[in-house]
Write a protein that holds these residues in place. Structure first.
Motif, PDB file in Angstrom:
ATOM      1  N   ASP A 154       9.074  11.652   5.818  1.00  0.00           N
ATOM      2  CA  ASP A 154       8.838  10.294   6.300  1.00  0.00           C
ATOM      3  C   ASP A 154       7.616  10.231   7.201  1.00  0.00           C
ATOM      4  O   ASP A 154       7.447   9.297   7.960  1.00  0.00           O
ATOM      5  CB  ASP A 154      10.053   9.777   7.074  1.00  0.00           C
ATOM      6  N   SER A 155       6.746  11.219   7.156  1.00  0.00           N
ATOM      7  CA  SER A 155       5.587  11.211   8.044  1.00  0.00           C
ATOM      8  C   SER A 155       4.630  10.104   7.651  1.00  0.00           C
ATOM      9  O   SER A 155       4.594   9.646   6.524  1.00  0.00           O
ATOM     10  CB  SER A 155       4.865  12.563   7.995  1.00  0.00           C
ATOM     11  N   SER A 156       3.830   9.661   8.612  1.00  0.00           N
ATOM     12  CA  SER A 156       2.889   8.572   8.356  1.00  0.00           C
ATOM     13  C   SER A 156       1.837   8.985   7.336  1.00  0.00           C
ATOM     14  O   SER A 156       1.294   8.148   6.638  1.00  0.00           O
ATOM     15  CB  SER A 156       2.224   8.126   9.659  1.00  0.00           C
ATOM     16  N   ASP A 157       1.546  10.270   7.226  1.00  0.00           N
ATOM     17  CA  ASP A 157       0.572  10.732   6.244  1.00  0.00           C
ATOM     18  C   ASP A 157       1.047  10.479   4.817  1.00  0.00           C
ATOM     19  O   ASP A 157       0.269  10.130   3.934  1.00  0.00           O
ATOM     20  CB  ASP A 157       0.286  12.232   6.396  1.00  0.00           C
ATOM     21  N   SER A 158       2.343  10.618   4.563  1.00  0.00           N
ATOM     22  CA  SER A 158       2.854  10.453   3.206  1.00  0.00           C
ATOM     23  C   SER A 158       2.920   9.011   2.800  1.00  0.00           C
ATOM     24  O   SER A 158       3.008   8.699   1.615  1.00  0.00           O
ATOM     25  CB  SER A 158       4.235  11.097   3.079  1.00  0.00           C
ATOM     26  N   ALA A 159       2.864   8.083   3.758  1.00  0.00           N
ATOM     27  CA  ALA A 159       2.953   6.658   3.426  1.00  0.00           C
ATOM     28  C   ALA A 159       1.582   6.000   3.297  1.00  0.00           C
ATOM     29  O   ALA A 159       1.480   4.827   3.044  1.00  0.00           O
ATOM     30  CB  ALA A 159       3.773   5.935   4.496  1.00  0.00           C
ATOM     31  N   GLN A 160       0.514   6.777   3.482  1.00  0.00           N
ATOM     32  CA  GLN A 160      -0.809   6.207   3.410  1.00  0.00           C
ATOM     33  C   GLN A 160      -1.333   6.188   1.983  1.00  0.00           C
ATOM     34  O   GLN A 160      -0.999   7.036   1.185  1.00  0.00           O
ATOM     35  CB  GLN A 160      -1.791   7.000   4.285  1.00  0.00           C
ATOM     36  N   THR A 161      -2.172   5.201   1.720  1.00  0.00           N
ATOM     37  CA  THR A 161      -2.829   5.140   0.416  1.00  0.00           C
ATOM     38  C   THR A 161      -4.042   6.023   0.441  1.00  0.00           C
ATOM     39  O   THR A 161      -4.418   6.582   1.488  1.00  0.00           O
ATOM     40  CB  THR A 161      -3.240   3.690   0.094  1.00  0.00           C
ATOM     41  N   SER A 162      -4.717   6.126  -0.676  1.00  0.00           N
ATOM     42  CA  SER A 162      -5.890   6.992  -0.756  1.00  0.00           C
ATOM     43  C   SER A 162      -7.036   6.522   0.132  1.00  0.00           C
ATOM     44  O   SER A 162      -7.897   7.297   0.502  1.00  0.00           O
ATOM     45  CB  SER A 162      -6.366   7.079  -2.214  1.00  0.00           C
ATOM     46  N   ASP A 163      -7.051   5.219   0.508  1.00  0.00           N
ATOM     47  CA  ASP A 163      -8.127   4.739   1.370  1.00  0.00           C
ATOM     48  C   ASP A 163      -7.743   4.818   2.847  1.00  0.00           C
ATOM     49  O   ASP A 163      -8.452   4.300   3.696  1.00  0.00           O
ATOM     50  CB  ASP A 163      -8.543   3.313   0.993  1.00  0.00           C
ATOM     51  N   GLY A 164      -6.614   5.448   3.180  1.00  0.00           N
ATOM     52  CA  GLY A 164      -6.223   5.712   4.548  1.00  0.00           C
ATOM     53  C   GLY A 164      -5.426   4.606   5.203  1.00  0.00           C
ATOM     54  O   GLY A 164      -5.162   4.657   6.387  1.00  0.00           O
ATOM     55  N   GLU A 165      -5.043   3.579   4.483  1.00  0.00           N
ATOM     56  CA  GLU A 165      -4.252   2.497   5.083  1.00  0.00           C
ATOM     57  C   GLU A 165      -2.779   2.768   4.939  1.00  0.00           C
ATOM     58  O   GLU A 165      -2.318   3.409   4.071  1.00  0.00           O
ATOM     59  CB  GLU A 165      -4.601   1.166   4.411  1.00  0.00           C
TER      60      GLU A 165
ATOM     61  N   GLY B 141       0.795  -1.227   0.000  1.00  0.00           N
ATOM     62  CA  GLY B 141       0.000   0.000   0.000  1.00  0.00           C
ATOM     63  C   GLY B 141       0.821   1.267   0.000  1.00  0.00           C
ATOM     64  O   GLY B 141       0.275   2.360  -0.061  1.00  0.00           O
ATOM     65  N   LEU B 142       2.137   1.157   0.074  1.00  0.00           N
ATOM     66  CA  LEU B 142       2.987   2.348   0.123  1.00  0.00           C
ATOM     67  C   LEU B 142       3.031   3.045  -1.233  1.00  0.00           C
ATOM     68  O   LEU B 142       2.989   2.400  -2.275  1.00  0.00           O
ATOM     69  CB  LEU B 142       4.412   1.973   0.542  1.00  0.00           C
ATOM     70  N   ARG B 143       3.128   4.347  -1.199  1.00  0.00           N
ATOM     71  CA  ARG B 143       3.220   5.152  -2.414  1.00  0.00           C
ATOM     72  C   ARG B 143       4.332   6.177  -2.246  1.00  0.00           C
ATOM     73  O   ARG B 143       4.589   6.656  -1.153  1.00  0.00           O
ATOM     74  CB  ARG B 143       1.906   5.902  -2.685  1.00  0.00           C
ATOM     75  N   ILE B 144       4.951   6.558  -3.325  1.00  0.00           N
ATOM     76  CA  ILE B 144       5.980   7.596  -3.295  1.00  0.00           C
ATOM     77  C   ILE B 144       5.290   8.940  -3.170  1.00  0.00           C
ATOM     78  O   ILE B 144       4.340   9.242  -3.893  1.00  0.00           O
ATOM     79  CB  ILE B 144       6.841   7.553  -4.570  1.00  0.00           C
ATOM     80  N   SER B 145       5.777   9.733  -2.251  1.00  0.00           N
ATOM     81  CA  SER B 145       5.202  11.045  -2.009  1.00  0.00           C
ATOM     82  C   SER B 145       6.109  12.119  -2.589  1.00  0.00           C
ATOM     83  O   SER B 145       7.325  12.025  -2.534  1.00  0.00           O
ATOM     84  CB  SER B 145       5.035  11.276  -0.511  1.00  0.00           C
ATOM     85  N   ASP B 146       5.500  13.159  -3.117  1.00  0.00           N
ATOM     86  CA  ASP B 146       6.308  14.261  -3.628  1.00  0.00           C
ATOM     87  C   ASP B 146       6.675  15.239  -2.513  1.00  0.00           C
ATOM     88  O   ASP B 146       7.361  16.207  -2.739  1.00  0.00           O
ATOM     89  CB  ASP B 146       5.590  14.987  -4.763  1.00  0.00           C
ATOM     90  N   MET B 147       6.227  14.946  -1.271  1.00  0.00           N
ATOM     91  CA  MET B 147       6.533  15.822  -0.143  1.00  0.00           C
ATOM     92  C   MET B 147       7.943  15.605   0.380  1.00  0.00           C
ATOM     93  O   MET B 147       8.513  16.494   1.002  1.00  0.00           O
ATOM     94  CB  MET B 147       5.519  15.618   0.984  1.00  0.00           C
ATOM     95  N   GLY B 148       8.515  14.428   0.180  1.00  0.00           N
ATOM     96  CA  GLY B 148       9.862  14.162   0.622  1.00  0.00           C
ATOM     97  C   GLY B 148      10.014  14.021   2.125  1.00  0.00           C
ATOM     98  O   GLY B 148      11.078  14.251   2.659  1.00  0.00           O
TER      99      GLY B 148
END
Length: 66
Positions: free
Chosen positions: A55-66, A46-53
């Motif tokens: 390591d916060s838990s918000d950037s590692a969440q998928t669109s469904d919140g997992e 479920g991990l996705r690459i974030s353009d925020m750069g």
């Protein structure tokens, strides 16, 4: 399919090899199953690459919140 070379300690290599022999499966099949199990159980798929750069838990969440 990408290839990966890893280094295992002898104890782990022997355990994997014996398991593959006991199950009459190829070693790479046993390792592939172990990797898939780990990724599934830890949320790795479920991990996705974030353009925020960050390591916060918000950037590692998928669109469904997992």
């Amino acid at each position: 399919m990408p290839r990966l070379t890893i280094a295992l300690d002898e104890k782990d290599h022997l355990a994997l090899k014996l398991l593959s022999l006991r199950e009459n499966r190829r070693l790479n099949e046993v390792i592939d199953d172990a990797i898939k199990f780990y990724l599934s159980s830890t949320g790795g798929y479920g991990l996705r690459i974030s353009d925020m750069g960050t390591d916060s838990s918000d950037s590692a969440q998928t669109s469904d919140g997992e």
